[in-house]
Design a protein around this motif. Structure first.
Motif, short mmCIF file in Angstrom:
data_model
loop_
_atom_site.label_atom_id
_atom_site.label_comp_id
_atom_site.label_asym_id
_atom_site.label_seq_id
_atom_site.Cartn_x
_atom_site.Cartn_y
_atom_site.Cartn_z
N ARG A 53 0.77 -0.95 0.49
CA ARG A 53 -0.12 -0.13 0.17
C ARG A 53 0.74 0.76 -0.26
O ARG A 53 0.21 2.70 -0.73
N THR A 60 2.24 1.82 -3.26
CA THR A 60 0.73 2.05 -4.06
C THR A 60 1.17 4.05 -3.71
O THR A 60 1.27 4.95 -4.62
N ALA A 61 1.53 4.10 -2.69
CA ALA A 61 1.32 5.32 -1.86
C ALA A 61 2.05 6.07 -3.07
O ALA A 61 1.99 7.53 -3.24
N HIS A 82 3.97 6.43 -5.46
CA HIS A 82 3.19 6.74 -6.84
C HIS A 82 2.29 7.34 -7.28
O HIS A 82 2.15 8.14 -8.48
N VAL A 83 0.88 7.55 -6.07
CA VAL A 83 -0.04 7.97 -6.53
C VAL A 83 0.69 9.47 -6.06
O VAL A 83 0.85 11.07 -6.97
#
Lengths: 248, 265
Positions: free
Chosen positions: A63, A66-67, A69-70
């Motif tokens: 997670r 992913t964060a 990348h965001v």
């Protein structure tokens, strides 16, 4: 100097028109500031949440990955917005200059798309060699703005297609998406700086800043840009036509 | 006004498993009457006993609604299958210095369960609104009472439905009361209309974080940030976790969602 009755009436009419025009300009500016603040606020809000997740989760937690990348994408989105705003200002003050050279648009398009990391969308490129005379940095900006606009208005899992081809002495750069599309009235306005689409809760949701920059840059290159959509839910297309470079 | 359409969350309030502690939040008092009457009716139809602890007005309204749903309330009452008790009187039996006393609470409630069992009902559905009577005047006491209920349900293995007239999309109620209540229940049903609630939160997310593909990713990250032991709709879990990540943005999403909810989702 005293004004005769008719002169006075005319002066008053002129003064009233000028006042109304000034008020309208002021309102437009206020609307623009509100829309821009909202537009800049959304990537920053995403970045704040992503940064907090990164801070609180273990670095190896998927997670957190992913964060990260965001966070990167959203900060880049914020940077682009500020850059677009500065470009609009440069156009207004006449300080935007093009460093023109011969540029191969197909390769430039592939490079521009490669620089945009979007795991959520499939971007298909169909490009045949095509040369124009232009500023490579600004041409990359045109492509980048068109692609990020398409991503923004296409739900995850959607498809984008970027095509580069020759047509009637022009080099055509066309971006199609399977996204939300636009109603006819927005299609007409979407390339203007204050264009907005659906406004949930009264908030502006589609500020055409990036697209306005595209229009201005394309026009500075002697080309033109056109927006197409068959309506809401039916995707959008943006077609840029640039004069083809003379054959060497 | 009745619920618009059945949702998966109706199952939690209509057919709870033994030991489950379900909470329904509502704005419209008519919805409460509807939810509780259906909860009772399902139990009566299955041959379970039902014990209601509610205010006088609600007891009368539940009985009327149950009758409208086809239940013979006087017969059920006569054979000990339907018991309705006054919430204020029950509270008076176990409240000491503004707080519920464990022993007195057990002594006040368990005899009614024993009576139902002696009347032949092994499965007993409970509905209690003593917590909602306490909530506006003594929230900490209400939460303590929830904990006592939780202990009792573990021992008795019977389901309990609670209800609070609070709005999960209100800034203070949503941010302060909902997390405390959620923590003390096995299931949380956040609103009068679950699909409308979910739609409102989703649209609010798009408004605050942008109509961007990353918003979907971020919403999923928020939902999974802290897994809750309480079963609740994903939209409610997102709100609770977002509050923990950033209260200001939690408030912004809640305010936008409230506007969308009022406008129909």
């Amino acid at each position: 100097m005293l004004l005769a009755g008719e002169d006075l009436a005319e002066a008053l009419t002129r003064e009233r028109s000028a006042r109304l025009a000034a008020e309208a300009a002021c309102r437009k500016k206020e609307e623009f500031i509100a829309a821009f603040s909202h537009e800049l606020g959304t990537p920053l809000a995403s970045a704040i949440v992503a940064a907090t997740l990164i801070e609180r989760l273990s670095p190896t937690d998927p997670r957190a990955v992913t964060a990260r990348h965001v966070l990167g994408r959203q900060l880049d989105q914020a940077r682009r917005l500020v850059e677009d705003l500065l470009d609009l200002e440069r156009v207004t003050t006449g300080t935007l200059e093009l460093a023109a050279e011969r540029v191969e648009v197909a390769q430039l398009a592939r490079d521009s798309v490669a620089a945009i990391i979007v795991p959520t969308h499939e971007i298909r490129i169909e490009a045949s060699p095509a040369w124009v005379v232009g500023d490579p940095h600004r041409l990359r900006q045109i492509i980048g703005n068109l692609i990020t606009n398409a991503i923004k208005h296409t739900p995850a899992g959607g498809h984008l297609r970027l095509r580069v081809f020759h047509d009637d002495g022009a080099v055509v750069l066309r971006v199609d998406d399977t996204g939300r599309g636009m109603p006819a009235d927005l299609v007409r306005r979407v390339l203007d700086a204050l264009a907005q689409g659906e406004a949930p809760g009264g908030q502006p949701s589609r500020l055409g800043l990036g697209l306005s920059v595209v229009r201005i840059l394309v026009e500075l290159h002697g080309g033109r840009v056109e927006a197409l959509s068959e309506g809401l839910g039916r995707g959008s297309s943006f077609i840029v036509r640039l004069p083809a470079a003379p054959t060497l | 006004m009745s619920k618009i359409a059945p949702t998966p969350w109706d199952e939690a309030t209509e057919n709870p498993a033994p030991g489950e502690h379900v909470v329904q939040m509502y704005r419209d008092p008519e919805l409460l009457i509807d939810v509780v009457a259906r909860y009772c009716q399902q139990g009566l139809v299955k041959g379970e006993a039902v014990i209601i602890i509610a205010t006088r007005e609600h007891r009368a309204a539940f009985a009327r609604k149950l009758t409208a749903l086809g239940a013979d309330v006087p017969s059920c009452t006569r054979r000990g299958q339907y018991v309705d008790l006054d919430a204020h009187q029950c509270l008076a039996e176990f409240m000491i210095d503004g707080a519920p006393d464990r022993e007195r609470f057990v002594a006040a409630v368990t005899p009614h369960l024993d009576i139902a069992r002696r009347a032949g009902y092994e499965r007993i559905r409970l509905y209690g609104e003593m917590v909602e009577v306490l909530r506006p005047i003594a929230f900490a006491a209400a939460m303590r009472l929830e904990e006592l209920w939780h202990e009792l349900l573990e021992r008795e293995a019977q389901p309990l439905l609670c209800a609070y007239q609070i709005d999960p999309l209100d800034r203070l109620e949503g941010r302060i009361l909902v997390p405390a209540i959620a923590q003390r229940h096995s299931h949380l049903v956040p609103g009068d209309d679950a699909p409308r609630f979910a739609r409102a939160v989703e649209r609010a997310f798009l408004e605050v974080f942008g109509a961007d593909a990353d918003t979907t990713v971020l919403r999923q990250l928020c939902e999974r940030y802290r897994p809750h032991t309480t079963t609740m709709p994903p939209a409610q879990a997102v709100l609770l976790n977002l509050d923990e990540l950033n209260r200001y943005l939690g408030d912004a999403v809640r305010a936008a969602a409230a506007a969308y909810y009022r406008a129909g989702g």
